[in-house]
Design a protein around this motif. Sequence first.
Motif, mmCIF file in Angstrom:
data_model
loop_
_atom_site.group_PDB
_atom_site.id
_atom_site.type_symbol
_atom_site.label_atom_id
_atom_site.label_comp_id
_atom_site.label_asym_id
_atom_site.label_seq_id
_atom_site.Cartn_x
_atom_site.Cartn_y
_atom_site.Cartn_z
ATOM 1 N N ASP A 1 -134.336 -33.011 -12.644
ATOM 2 C CA ASP A 1 -134.159 -33.806 -13.870
ATOM 3 C C ASP A 1 -133.728 -32.944 -15.059
ATOM 4 O O ASP A 1 -134.014 -33.277 -16.199
ATOM 5 N N ALA A 2 -133.046 -31.837 -14.794
ATOM 6 C CA ALA A 2 -132.594 -30.980 -15.882
ATOM 7 C C ALA A 2 -131.233 -30.401 -15.545
ATOM 8 O O ALA A 2 -130.877 -30.240 -14.378
ATOM 9 N N ARG A 3 -130.475 -30.065 -16.582
ATOM 10 C CA ARG A 3 -129.132 -29.509 -16.422
ATOM 11 C C ARG A 3 -129.030 -28.259 -17.279
ATOM 12 O O ARG A 3 -129.519 -28.234 -18.415
ATOM 13 N N CYS A 4 -128.380 -27.228 -16.731
ATOM 14 C CA CYS A 4 -128.113 -25.991 -17.461
ATOM 15 C C CYS A 4 -126.615 -25.762 -17.480
ATOM 16 O O CYS A 4 -125.944 -25.930 -16.450
ATOM 17 N N VAL B 1 -129.437 -17.003 -6.981
ATOM 18 C CA VAL B 1 -128.938 -16.645 -8.307
ATOM 19 C C VAL B 1 -127.426 -16.843 -8.306
ATOM 20 O O VAL B 1 -126.750 -16.518 -7.320
ATOM 21 N N VAL B 2 -126.905 -17.379 -9.388
ATOM 22 C CA VAL B 2 -125.460 -17.489 -9.588
ATOM 23 C C VAL B 2 -125.093 -16.771 -10.879
ATOM 24 O O VAL B 2 -125.631 -17.090 -11.947
ATOM 25 N N HIS B 3 -124.213 -15.765 -10.759
ATOM 26 C CA HIS B 3 -123.702 -15.060 -11.930
ATOM 27 C C HIS B 3 -122.264 -15.514 -12.146
ATOM 28 O O HIS B 3 -121.438 -15.443 -11.224
ATOM 29 N N VAL B 4 -121.970 -16.000 -13.353
ATOM 30 C CA VAL B 4 -120.658 -16.559 -13.650
ATOM 31 C C VAL B 4 -119.705 -15.426 -14.029
ATOM 32 O O VAL B 4 -119.864 -14.783 -15.072
ATOM 33 N N MET C 1 -141.631 -30.071 -9.537
ATOM 34 C CA MET C 1 -140.284 -30.139 -10.086
ATOM 35 C C MET C 1 -139.605 -28.774 -9.956
ATOM 36 O O MET C 1 -140.214 -27.745 -10.249
ATOM 37 N N THR C 2 -138.367 -28.774 -9.533
ATOM 38 C CA THR C 2 -137.603 -27.539 -9.436
ATOM 39 C C THR C 2 -136.430 -27.631 -10.402
ATOM 40 O O THR C 2 -135.613 -28.548 -10.306
ATOM 41 N N GLN C 3 -136.375 -26.676 -11.325
ATOM 42 C CA GLN C 3 -135.365 -26.709 -12.355
ATOM 43 C C GLN C 3 -134.575 -25.403 -12.356
ATOM 44 O O GLN C 3 -135.146 -24.323 -12.198
ATOM 45 N N PRO C 4 -133.255 -25.480 -12.550
ATOM 46 C CA PRO C 4 -132.495 -24.258 -12.732
ATOM 47 C C PRO C 4 -132.861 -23.620 -14.067
ATOM 48 O O PRO C 4 -133.257 -24.312 -15.006
ATOM 49 N N ARG C 5 -132.712 -22.319 -14.128
ATOM 50 C CA ARG C 5 -133.034 -21.582 -15.351
ATOM 51 C C ARG C 5 -131.805 -20.799 -15.797
ATOM 52 O O ARG C 5 -131.210 -20.064 -15.011
ATOM 53 N N LEU C 6 -131.436 -20.968 -17.047
ATOM 54 C CA LEU C 6 -130.311 -20.235 -17.616
ATOM 55 C C LEU C 6 -130.792 -18.925 -18.221
ATOM 56 O O LEU C 6 -131.760 -18.906 -18.987
ATOM 57 N N LEU D 1 -130.700 -19.004 -12.395
ATOM 58 C CA LEU D 1 -131.716 -18.765 -11.373
ATOM 59 C C LEU D 1 -132.149 -20.101 -10.789
ATOM 60 O O LEU D 1 -132.448 -21.044 -11.526
ATOM 61 N N PHE D 2 -132.198 -20.155 -9.444
ATOM 62 C CA PHE D 2 -132.578 -21.378 -8.729
ATOM 63 C C PHE D 2 -133.824 -21.084 -7.904
ATOM 64 O O PHE D 2 -133.734 -20.483 -6.830
ATOM 65 N N PRO D 3 -135.001 -21.491 -8.375
ATOM 66 C CA PRO D 3 -136.241 -21.238 -7.634
ATOM 67 C C PRO D 3 -136.550 -22.366 -6.660
ATOM 68 O O PRO D 3 -135.846 -23.375 -6.600
ATOM 69 N N THR D 4 -137.606 -22.175 -5.895
ATOM 70 C CA THR D 4 -138.099 -23.233 -5.034
ATOM 71 C C THR D 4 -139.621 -23.228 -5.079
ATOM 72 O O THR D 4 -140.236 -22.335 -5.670
ATOM 73 N N GLY D 5 -140.206 -24.200 -4.435
ATOM 74 C CA GLY D 5 -141.655 -24.299 -4.369
ATOM 75 C C GLY D 5 -142.102 -24.322 -2.922
ATOM 76 O O GLY D 5 -141.616 -23.560 -2.088
ATOM 77 N N SER D 6 -142.976 -25.245 -2.579
ATOM 78 C CA SER D 6 -143.499 -25.324 -1.221
ATOM 79 C C SER D 6 -142.575 -26.102 -0.286
ATOM 80 O O SER D 6 -142.778 -26.115 0.924
ATOM 81 N N THR D 7 -141.556 -26.772 -0.860
ATOM 82 C CA THR D 7 -140.605 -27.512 -0.046
ATOM 83 C C THR D 7 -139.184 -27.144 -0.472
ATOM 84 O O THR D 7 -138.969 -26.557 -1.524
ATOM 85 N N ARG D 8 -138.225 -27.492 0.358
ATOM 86 C CA ARG D 8 -136.821 -27.203 0.055
ATOM 87 C C ARG D 8 -136.419 -27.861 -1.271
ATOM 88 O O ARG D 8 -136.763 -29.003 -1.544
#
Length: 196
Positions: A156-159, A142-145, A1-6, A168-175
């Motif tokens: 499956d998550a929203r920030c 990374v997105v700075h507002v 799972m890839t989730q954005p982080r606030l 912060l937008f991470p990734t894993g072994s796939t896009r």
Amino acid sequence: MTQPRLIPANEYRRERWRNGFGWTREILRWPEGGDDWDWRLSIAEIEQDGPFSAFPGVERELVLLHGHGVRLHFDDGEVREVLPPHGRVRFAGERSARGELVDGLTHDFNLMWRRDRIDAEVWHRPLVGSMVLFVEPGERWVVHVLSGHAHATGSDARCDAAASDTLLFPTGSTRARYALDGGGEVLVIRLRTRGD
């Protein structure tokens, strides 16, 4: 799972510059913890004319957030201006530079990365409606507002981010695919591990 982080602005860690001539609010360093980071995001508070701290082996990019601007005087005679609304300058961290305030305190977004480990790109973009970010293996985005608000959605998550917050937008072994929507202005930063 890839989730954005606030990373909310009220969690940035404030500390003195290495040389004592200003303050920094650190947003994030990667890897987290310790001094051997690959890249680091912060907001520099330049409160007086004076030298910038030296960071050998590091590339830097400054983007003006608030204030009337700063002039960077390099020892080789080059002068670069970082002026409103969101002027920017990229330079090598080992270059000897002195900052001269145009008219009072400035706050500047400060990205630093080790050039032998990371490739970095920074874009200033309006956020009107939605955009999609595709984050490849070996990358972090990374997105700075800068103003307004932004909403980031992963698998499956929203920030929800307000002005001055960072995502912060991470990734894993796939896009990884993320949706970003809202209204305002943002800085979008792509950080890629060299060799990937």
